[in-house]
Design a protein around this motif. Structure first.
Motif, PDB file in Angstrom:
ATOM      1  N   ARG A  78       0.806  -1.226   0.000  1.00  0.00           N
ATOM      2  CA  ARG A  78       0.000   0.000   0.000  1.00  0.00           C
ATOM      3  C   ARG A  78       0.838   1.275   0.000  1.00  0.00           C
ATOM      4  O   ARG A  78       0.439   2.283  -0.583  1.00  0.00           O
ATOM      5  CB  ARG A  78      -0.959  -0.010   1.206  1.00  0.00           C
ATOM      6  CG  ARG A  78      -2.003  -1.110   1.118  1.00  0.00           C
ATOM      7  CD  ARG A  78      -3.102  -0.979   2.146  1.00  0.00           C
ATOM      8  NE  ARG A  78      -2.649  -1.295   3.504  1.00  0.00           N
ATOM      9  CZ  ARG A  78      -3.471  -1.426   4.548  1.00  0.00           C
ATOM     10  NH1 ARG A  78      -4.777  -1.257   4.382  1.00  0.00           N
ATOM     11  NH2 ARG A  78      -2.999  -1.735   5.738  1.00  0.00           N
ATOM     12  N   SER A 246     -10.555   2.695  -1.863  1.00  0.00           N
ATOM     13  CA  SER A 246      -9.475   1.990  -1.174  1.00  0.00           C
ATOM     14  C   SER A 246      -8.605   2.953  -0.373  1.00  0.00           C
ATOM     15  O   SER A 246      -8.160   2.628   0.731  1.00  0.00           O
ATOM     16  CB  SER A 246      -8.611   1.239  -2.190  1.00  0.00           C
ATOM     17  OG  SER A 246      -9.358   0.219  -2.837  1.00  0.00           O
ATOM     18  N   TYR A 250      -8.092   2.790   3.638  1.00  0.00           N
ATOM     19  CA  TYR A 250      -6.766   2.740   4.256  1.00  0.00           C
ATOM     20  C   TYR A 250      -6.595   3.882   5.259  1.00  0.00           C
ATOM     21  O   TYR A 250      -6.018   3.694   6.335  1.00  0.00           O
ATOM     22  CB  TYR A 250      -5.686   2.800   3.179  1.00  0.00           C
ATOM     23  CG  TYR A 250      -4.282   2.762   3.724  1.00  0.00           C
ATOM     24  CD1 TYR A 250      -3.909   1.826   4.691  1.00  0.00           C
ATOM     25  CD2 TYR A 250      -3.311   3.656   3.282  1.00  0.00           C
ATOM     26  CE1 TYR A 250      -2.617   1.784   5.198  1.00  0.00           C
ATOM     27  CE2 TYR A 250      -2.017   3.617   3.780  1.00  0.00           C
ATOM     28  CZ  TYR A 250      -1.681   2.696   4.741  1.00  0.00           C
ATOM     29  OH  TYR A 250      -0.406   2.652   5.251  1.00  0.00           O
ATOM     30  N   ASP A 253      -8.171   2.892   8.403  1.00  0.00           N
ATOM     31  CA  ASP A 253      -7.328   1.926   9.130  1.00  0.00           C
ATOM     32  C   ASP A 253      -6.208   2.652   9.876  1.00  0.00           C
ATOM     33  O   ASP A 253      -5.883   2.322  11.027  1.00  0.00           O
ATOM     34  CB  ASP A 253      -6.724   0.910   8.158  1.00  0.00           C
ATOM     35  CG  ASP A 253      -7.775  -0.021   7.562  1.00  0.00           C
ATOM     36  OD1 ASP A 253      -8.875  -0.117   8.145  1.00  0.00           O
ATOM     37  OD2 ASP A 253      -7.488  -0.639   6.517  1.00  0.00           O
TER      38      ASP A 253
END
Length: 284
Positions: A78, A246, A250, A253
């Motif tokens: 990532r 996405s 992220y 998170d």
């Protein structure tokens, strides 16, 4: 009746009337000027965000910045680059007369900051950092201080600073810090300046992250606390950054993992700047 009294008072007290008119005119001019500068700065900031390659920003009083950078970059699927930066004023003694000035300085790791490492951005700088990494950090020991052979003293300065003090690449300036002084060498000059249209001078500079951390650490601060940053910018992998959902997932998170810091995506930064510009325009 009322109007005749007003006119009579104005004519009778011409001096006071003139002072009042001038004061009101100056106040209005200052207000318009301040609002114009404010909006201009925000518009420039919005443009900078828009063209930036940074996908997510982590901001706050970040401790153990180098360690956090390595942890973030360990997620290779990532994160392509994690770039820590810090902003702090440096006190410099300028040649030839030793005039003391304060310069807002950005500490960074050159090879990890795509704002100064890509071709289009390098076109905005004459010269540049010769040392691309951050060797003075030395696993957090900062060993040898400003006298260490790993302390580069490399400094990139703003165009107005170079013009006002007749500085060129290779010239030296002296930085004043808690333990005395150290010599910094001009290795680059920005060819553009964000204060070109401002009625005042603001000087900016850039240097290696660990060197700025060392020079601006507070008196009696343990060395273990030197490694701080104001922001870590994340450049995501191509597969991730092209998927907005996405990126947002992220970011969520990251917010769970780093609850004491502020996590913002590029989209959120642009939306926030749009609101600031709208508020600024509302004053007119």
């Amino acid at each position: 009746m009322v109007s005749s009294m007003v006119i009579s008072n104005i004519l009778r007290r011409k001096g006071r009337t003139l002072i009042t008119i001038v004061a009101v005119a100056v106040s209005c001019a200052l207000l318009v000027s301040m609002l114009s500068i404010s909006e201009g700065i925000m518009l420039n900031a919005r443009e900078a965000i828009n063209v930036s390659k940074v996908d997510i920003s982590i901001s706050g009083s970040i401790a153990n910045a180098h360690q956090m950078m390595e942890h973030l970059e360990s997620d290779e699927e990532r994160v392509r680059i994690a770039s820590p930066t810090i902003y702090s004023p440096l006190v410099l003694s300028m040649p030839p007369n030793g005039e003391v000035i304060s310069v807002l300085t950005r500490g960074l790791i050159p090879e990890k900051d795509e704002g100064i490492s890509t071709k289009e951005d390098l076109d905005k700088i004459t010269g540049g950092f010769e040392i691309k990494d951050d060797p003075f950090f030395q696993e957090g020991t900062y060993s040898g201080g400003a006298n260490s052979p790993l302390f580069s003293g490399e400094l990139i300065i703003s165009r107005h600073m170079a013009l006002d003090y007749n500085l060129n690449i290779g010239d030296e300036v002296e930085v004043i810090y808690r333990n005395g002084t150290a010599v910094l060498t001009v290795v680059g000059i920005f060819t553009i300046d964000v204060t070109d249209d401002a009625p005042f001078r603001l000087y900016f500079a850039g240097m290696h992250l660990s060197e700025l951390q060392y020079l601006t650490a507070q008196e009696n601060m343990p060395i273990s606390e030197y490694d701080k940053a104001d922001r870590i910018s994340l450049y995501l992998t191509t597969d991730l950054r092209t998927n907005t959902a996405s990126v947002e997932s992220y970011a969520q998170d990251l917010q769970k993992e780093y609850q004491f810091y502020t996590i913002t995506t590029k989209k959120e930064q642009l939306e926030g700047m749009e609101k600031s510009v709208a508020i600024s325009k509302a004053y007119y």
